[in-house]
Design an enzyme around this catalytic site. Structure first.
Site, PDB file in Angstrom:
ATOM      1  CB  CYS B 131      -0.787  -0.570   1.149  1.00 35.65           C
ATOM      2  SG  CYS B 131      -2.139   0.926   0.987  1.00 35.65           S
ATOM      3  CE  LYS B 168      -3.492  -5.154  -4.754  1.00 33.80           C
ATOM      4  NZ  LYS B 168      -4.663  -4.690  -3.920  1.00 33.80           N
ATOM      5  N   GLY B 248      -6.835  -2.050 -13.402  1.00 35.53           N
ATOM      6  CA  GLY B 248      -7.462  -1.276 -15.060  1.00 35.53           C
ATOM      7  C   GLY B 248      -8.868  -1.685 -15.654  1.00 35.53           C
TER       8      GLY B 248
END
Ligand SMILES: Cc1cc2nc3c(=O)[nH]c(=O)nc-3n(C[C@H](O)[C@H](O)[C@H](O)COP(=O)(O)OP(=O)(O)OC[C@H]3O[C@@H](n4cnc5c(N)ncnc54)[C@H](O)[C@@H]3O)c2cc1C
Ligand SMILES: Cc1cc2nc3c(=O)[nH]c(=O)nc-3n(C[C@H](O)[C@H](O)[C@H](O)COP(=O)(O)OP(=O)(O)OC[C@H]3O[C@@H](n4cnc5c(N)ncnc54)[C@H](O)[C@@H]3O)c2cc1C
Ligand SMILES: Cc1cc2nc3c(=O)[nH]c(=O)nc-3n(C[C@H](O)[C@H](O)[C@H](O)COP(=O)(O)O)c2cc1C
Ligand SMILES: Cc1cc2nc3c(=O)[nH]c(=O)nc-3n(C[C@H](O)[C@H](O)[C@H](O)COP(=O)(O)O)c2cc1C
Ligand code: FES
Ligand code: FES
Lengths: 284, 308, 308, 284
Positions: B131, B168, B248
Site C-alpha cells: 500500500c 499483493k 484498470g
C-alpha cells in the site's frame, strides 16, 4: 452505522430538457426507479464523458426535484454549475442524450414530527435541494423562511415555484447585484430571531456551512447540513468522502459522507480542519 | 459441452474468476444491495489492520486521465471489530471471502494472521505489503526483498496453513520478479498483481499537491498496460504460481488480457466506482469472450499469451 | 511589467520552457512545416546511437486508455549520418538543440559524447539511459545505480565540459532519488524525468502480445501522475538540480503541474502525435496561466508546490 | 528521403453528411485547406473521441474524394469501416459535428506520363482512394480497368460515379453475394492479360497486396501499392509505421509509411514478414 440508501438503483435516463438559468443549467431527466425512492437531500451519481471518456468517476448532483408520475414519466431534475470537465460535459448534452445514473443516494433531510419554524439556507447551487424540502415541510405545517446567497445574481438559484412554497425569501449577493449586498451570515441572525426559527437546514460551500453553524450553535438552534465532499464512488465502497463525526457513543469517527451523509446533524460534525486528534484510529 | 468458468487459487475454488479489489468494495455489504455477492468469484475485503485507523487527510482522491489517485491510508475499524461485524456478516451472506490484511510491522502481520485462524468461511488471505498510502513509504514491504520475505514468513507461520496466502505486490520496483521470487520462497501460495502506482496531482489553482496525503495510489484503466506487463513477466518466470490480476480492468476484454498474460482470477477496483455493477458486467462479458474463443474452460485461457 | 518566460538548464538559456520530447519529433524537420522551430524552447532529438539501427519489429504501437505503448527500439541512422544530415540542418534552422544519445555500453556513450564535441549550436546533451525498448532490459542503465553512474561519468569525461549533461531516468525503479543521486554525483548537470513506463498490451483477438517487441513504453496523459510524483520527489531532495520534466503533458495546465513540482522546462511527447501544434498551444497556455497566477517569471513558479 | 507532405495543414472541419453505404460510412467534411493540396492516395488524420477522449491518437483515413471549390465550400470525403473504438466514434458523429483534421498527408499515386493501360485493384474500403485516381488517369488518356473485391457484397465499395470513370469493373466476393465468387487473385491474371495492363495500383489489406504483387512480379507489371500500417502520428515524428524498403542505392531501410508512403513502389518493398536480415542497422 447507516448503510447505503436501500432505494438506490442504477439505470439509464434520457435528457428531456437542458436549459440555462443564470449561471446554472437546469437538466430534466426521464429515468425509471429514482424518483420512486427519492427524498429531499438525496443525490444522484452520473457517468460523464460518453463511451470513450477519460473520466472514470461519476459526478454527484443533489436532486433538485423528482416526480415518479409526471406526464413525461418518472423524472429527476438537477441544477448543474459548470465547474470542471465533467460538469462542463454535462451542460453540453442535448435533449435526447442518454445518461447513466445511480440514485437516489445518501441520507435525506430529517423532517420534524411537529409543525415548527424552520429556515432553509442555500449558498449558490446549494439552494437546489432545499425547495423540495420546503414543500414537504410546508405540507407538515411548518413555517419556512428561506435565505439564499451567492456571489452574484446569476448564481442565485431561487425558482419561482420555489419562492411560492416558502413563507419568506431573503436574498443576498456579495456584489449587490440582487437582494441585499453582503453574505448570508450578515442577515442570518436577525432572520433566525425574528422568525423564531427552531431548526435550520443548510446546503452550500463548507465555509458557509461553518459560518451558519457558529450562529446556530450560539443561538442553540438545531442545524441539519448537507455537505459536499469529493466522492469517488458515492455508494460507500471507496472511503474518499469521509468527515469526522461524533457518534451517539461520543466517539469521533471518519464517516463516509456518501452514505452517512450528505445530510448530517451539524452538532455531530467536528468542524475543525483535518482529522481531529480525538478521532478513533488517528495515526500518530 | 458446458463451459467451466471456475477458477482455483492454491486449493480454494471459486465459481468464477471475477473478484472485487481490496479497498474497492469496502466489506461487501454496500454492494449487496445491487446484486447478490454470491454472483462474484469472491469479495476481497478492504485491507484490515490490527487497530482502528482513521486514514489520511482529505481530499483523498483526484481523478486523472483514465485513472484516479487515492490516499485513503487504510482507514478501518481494526481486526476485532472487522471480524465481529463485517466478516461475520459477509460469511453469513454466503459470499466467498478473501480477507486482505495490512500491518505496520512484521509482527503485526503475524498477529493479524493469528486472529484469523479458525474462522470458517475464509477462502484465502491477501497480504497487502504494497500500500503506497502510508506515512513512511519505507513501510511498503513489497519494495524490498528482505522485508517482503519477512512479512510472508510471519503470516505463513502464524496462519498455520489454514488458508492460501496471496501476497499483493507493488509495481513500483525495479524488478518485480525478484520480489515475487522472495515471497514465493517465503511460502506465498499466490500473488496479487498489482497494487496502485505511486502518483501525485498538483491542483492547478492552489499549485499545491491536491491530496491531503500529497501522494496517492494510481489506479484505473491508465495503469492496465503496467498490470499486463507485470503479470506477464511474473507468470513467465513462475508459471505454476496462481496470480490474482488487477489494474484498470473495466470490460471483459480487459479481464481477458490479464488472464492471457497469466492471471487465474481478476479483481475489479476502480471500475466499480464508475458503475456499481461493473463486476457483474465484466464477469458476463469475459465468459462470453472465452466461449467465443472456443476455450472449454477458463483455466485453458490462463497464460495463453505465452504459448502463442 | 513584462513576464520573463525564459528558462535555463545549467547555463544554457532557452527562450521558453517548452521542448519536444526525444523520439517524438524525429529530428525536427518534420514539424518545421507546421511552425518555426524557433518558437520552441528547444528541439530534443530522437536518441541517436553510434551505428545505424533498424529498431524493433512492427507493430510498434498500441493505443491504451489515455496513453500509448511504443516499441520503436531506437531506430536511427547512427551518429555520423545524424550529425551530417539532421543535426546540421537543425542547427542551421536556428532552433535550439538538445541532442539525445543512447548507447549499448558505457564505452558507446563515451564514444557518442566524443563525436559531439566541438559542434557549435548544441545547447545540451540528454543522455537516455532509460529506454525500455531494448532487447535486454538489463541494458536499461537507469535501473541500477552503478550502471547509471558509469554512463554519466563516461559521458562527462568524453564531453570535456562542453555542454550541460541531462541524464534521462526511468520511473520503473524502486527509488528514483537514489538513481538521481548517483548521476548527479557522476556529473549530470540536470535530469530528464521521466522516460516511459514498461507496459504491455495483449491483442484481444489473437491473445498474443500486440507489439512486435512484446513490451513497450507507456506514455501519454495516463502516466502524468507518475511524472509529477517523480519530479516532486527528486526536486525535494535535490532542489538545485534543474529538471526537464515530461510525461503526459497535453495542456498548459498539465505543464504547470510539472513546473510546480520542480521542472524548469517541460518536454512534450505523445501530445504532438495527436496534434502537430501541441507544443505551440501548450506553450501559449502555460504562459497565460503563469501570468494569471501573477508570477513575474517562469523561474518563480519552478517547484512552487513545495513551498505552499 | 522524402519528407512530410508539404501541403499538410491542421484544421477544424464540419461534417456535412454521414451516410451508411453497405458496411461503410460515407462522411463528407467541409474543411479549409485540405482539398486544396490533396492528390489521389493522400490521407488525413482525424482526432477521435471528443474533448474528454481517452484516445490520444488520431485515426488515419484515405481521402476518397476532395474538392476545393464545391458548392458547400472546400470538402473532403472519406469511407469509414467501423473497426475499433475510434472509427466507431466517427461513424456516430452527426451532421454539424466538428472534426480536427491534419492533411493531406503522405505520398500520392504516381501518374504515368503516357496514356497506358492500368488496373486499379481495391480490397474492401481500400477501393475508396482509387476512383479519384481513375478519374485522373482517365483524363490522361489511360484505359482503366477496376477489380474490386471483398468478403461480402456489403463490403464492396464501388460507387456509381466511380463505375462510370473506369472502362470496366470486375467484382469478386468470397461468399459470392456480388460479382464473381472468390478472391481478387482468382480473376486477376486473366484481367491483366486480357487488357494488356502495364501498371497496377492496388490498395487493401497487406495479404491481398502481397498476393497481387506475386502475380504482378511474375508478369513483370509495375505495381504501385498503398499500404496500411499502424500509425501513431501520421506526420513522420514517431517511427511506428515503418516498412522495409529498398532504396535506389540498393540498401534496405525501415522507412516511415506515413511520409515515404502510403503509396510505395511494390518492387521496392521487401515483402517478407518482420525486419529483413539485410536491413540497414538490423540488430543481431
Ligand atoms: C452531495 C453532493 C451534492 C452536489 N450537488 C451539486 C449540485 O446540485 N449541483 C452542482 O452543480 N454540483 C453539485 N455538487 C458538486 C459536483 O459534484 C461537482 O461540481 C462536480 O463533481 C465537479 O465535477 P467536474 O468534472 O466538473 O470537475 P473536476 O474538477 O474535473 O472533477 C474532478 C473530480 O473531483 C470531484 N469534484 C470536483 N469538485 C467537486 C465538488 N465541489 N464536490 C464534490 N466532488 C467534486 C468530481 O466529482 C470528480 O470526481 C455536489 C457534490 C456533492 C458531493
Ligand atoms: C494510410 C491508411 C489509410 C487508411 N484508410 C482507411 C479508409 O479509407 N477507411 C477506413 O475505414 N480505414 C482506413 N484505414 C484504417 C483506419 O486507420 C483504422 O481502421 C482505424 O485507425 C482504426 O481505428 P479504431 O479506433 O477504430 O481501432 P482501434 O483498434 O481502437 O485503434 C487503435 C489504434 O490502432 C490503430 N489502428 C487500428 N487498426 C488499424 C489499421 N487497420 N490501420 C492503421 N492503424 C490502425 C488506430 O489508428 C489507433 O491508433 C487506413 C489506414 C491507413 C494507415
Ligand atoms: C480507493 C482505493 C482503495 C484501495 N485500498 C486498498 C487496500 O486497502 N488494500 C489493497 O491491497 N489495495 C487497495 N487498493 C488497490 C486496489 O485493490 C487495486 O490493486 C488497484 O486499485 C488496481 O486495480 P483497479 O485499477 O481495478 O482499481 C485500493 C484502490 C483504491 C482505488
Ligand atoms: C514513439 C516514442 C518514441 C520515443 N523515443 C524516445 C527516445 O528515442 N529517447 C528517449 O529518451 N525517449 C523516448 N521516448 C520517451 C519520451 O521522450 C517521453 O519521455 C515519454 O514519452 C513521456 O512523455 P509523453 O507522455 O509526453 O510522451 C519516446 C516516446 C514515444 C512515445
Ligand atoms: S464516495 Fe466512496 S465511500 Fe463515499
Ligand atoms: S506514423 Fe509516426 S512516423 Fe509514421
Amino acid at each position: 452505522m447507516i448503510s447505503i440508501n436501500q432505494r438506490a438503483v442504477t439505470s439509464e435516463g434520457k435528457i428531456l430538457s437542458n436549459r440555462k438559468i443564470g449561471a446554472y443549467h437546469h437538466i430534466i431527466i426521464e429515468i425509471e426507479g429514482i424518483a420512486e425512492g427519492a427524498k429531499p437531500g438525496n443525490f444522484i451519481a452520473i457517468s460523464v464523458g460518453g463511451v470513450e471518456s477519460n473520466m472514470p468517476l461519476r459526478r454527484i448532483f443533489a436532486i433538485y426535484r423528482s416526480k415518479a408520475q409526471s406526464k413525461y414519466g418518472s423524472i429527476v431534475e438537477i441544477i448543474v454549475a459548470e465547474s470542471g470537465k465533467g460538469s462542463a460535459w454535462l451542460t453540453r448534452q442535448i435533449e435526447g442524450s442518454t445518461l447513466y445514473i445511480t440514485g437516489p443516494l445518501g441520507t435525506s433531510f430529517p423532517i420534524p414530527a411537529d409543525p415548527i419554524n424552520v429556515a432553509i439556507i442555500g449558498g449558490g447551487y446549494g439552494a437546489a435541494p432545499l425547495f423540495d424540502l420546503a414543500e414537504t415541510l410546508k405540507n407538515k405545517g411548518c413555517r419556512v423562511d428561506a435565505l439564499i446567497g451567492a456571489a452574484t445574481s446569476a448564481k442565485i438559484f431561487a425558482p419561482l415555484e420555489g419562492k411560492r412554497t416558502v413563507n419568506s425569501i431573503t436574498i443576498t449577493t456579495e456584489d449587490g447585484s440582487a437582494g441585499k449586498k453582503g453574505r448570508i451570515t450578515d442577515v442570518l441572525e436577525d432572520l433566525l430571531k425574528e422568525n423564531q426559527i427552531e431548526l435550520i437546514y443548510s446546503c452550500g460551500p463548507m465555509g458557509m456551512l461553518k459560518a451558519v453553524h457558529e450562529i446556530a450553535e450560539r443561538l442553540s438552534i438545531a442545524h441539519q447540513i448537507s455537505v459536499e465532499e469529493s466522492m469517488a464512488c458515492g455508494i460507500g465502497i471507496c472511503m474518499t468522502c469521509v468527515l469526522p463525526i461524533r457518534g451517539d457513543d461520543g466517539i469521533v469517527r471518519m464517516l463516509r459522507s456518501c452514505i452517512d451523509g450528505p445530510v448530517i446533524d451539524g452538532e455531530k460534525l467536528i468542524w475543525s480542519e483535518g482529522i481531529p486528534p480525538e478521532t478513533l484510529g488517528r495515526h500518530l | 459441452m458446458s463451459f467451466d468458468y471456475s477458477t482455483s487459487i492454491a486449493g480454494s475454488v471459486f465459481s468464477n474468476p471475477i473478484f472485487t479489489a481490496s479497498g474497492c468494495a469496502a466489506s461487501g455489504r454496500e454492494l449487496a444491495q445491487f446484486f447478490s455477492l454470491k454472483e462474484l468469484g469472491a469479495i476481497v475485503t478492504k485491507s484490515i489492520m490490527l487497530k482502528a485507523r482513521s486514514g489520511r487527510d482529505t481530499p483523498r482522491m483526484a481523478e486523472t486521465p483514465s485513472g484516479m489517485l487515492n490516499s485513503i491510508g487504510l482507514q478501518g475499524p481494526g481486526i476485532d471489530k472487522f471480524i465481529e461485524e463485517d466478516l461475520s456478516w459477509l460469511i453469513s451472506s454466503g459470499a466467498k471471502v478473501v480477507v486482505s490484511i495490512a500491518g505496520e510491522s512484521v509482527d503485526e502481520y503475524g498477529a493479524l494472521a493469528r486472529r484469523l485462524r479458525g474462522i470458517k468461511g475464509i477462502s484465502a488471505i491477501e497480504v497487502n505489503i504494497s500500500c503506497p498510502n502510508v506515512e513512511n513509504r519505507g513501510q511498503v514491504f513489497a519494495c524490498h526483498p528482505a522485508s517482503a520475505r519477512a512479512v510472508i514468513e510471519s503470516v505463513r507461520i502464524n496462519l498455520g496453513g489454514e488458508y492460501p496466502i496471496i501476497a499483493k505486490l507493488s509495481p513500483d520496483v525495479t524488478d518485480i520478479t525478484l520480489i515475487a521470487e522472495e515471497v514465493i520462497n517465503a511460502g506465498a501460495d499466490g500473488l496479487a498483481l498489482i497494487n496502485t502506482l505511486l502518483g501525485m496531482v498538483i491542483n492547478p489553482k492552489t499549485l499545491k499537491p491536491h491530496l491531503g496525503g500529497k501522494t496517492g495510489g494510481l489506479s484505473g484503466p491508465a495503469i492496465r498496460p503496467v498490470a499486463v506487463r507485470t503479470i506477464f513477466q511474473v507468470h513467465a518466470k513462475f508459471p505454476k504460481i496462481p496470480i490474482l490480476g488487477m489494474g484498470g480492468v473495466s470490460s471483459g476484454s480487459d479481464a481477458l488480457e490479464l488472464i492471457a498474460a497469466g492471471a487465474s482470477a481478476v479483481s475489479i477496483g476502480t471500475a466499480s466506482f464508475g458503475d456499481p455493477y461493473a463486476t457483474i458486467k465484466i464477469g458476463k462479458e469475459l465468459q462470453e469472450l472465452l466461449i467465443s474463443h472456443n476455450f472449454p474452460s477458463l483455466a485453458d485461457a490462463v497464460g495463453i499469451a505465452h504459448d502463442r
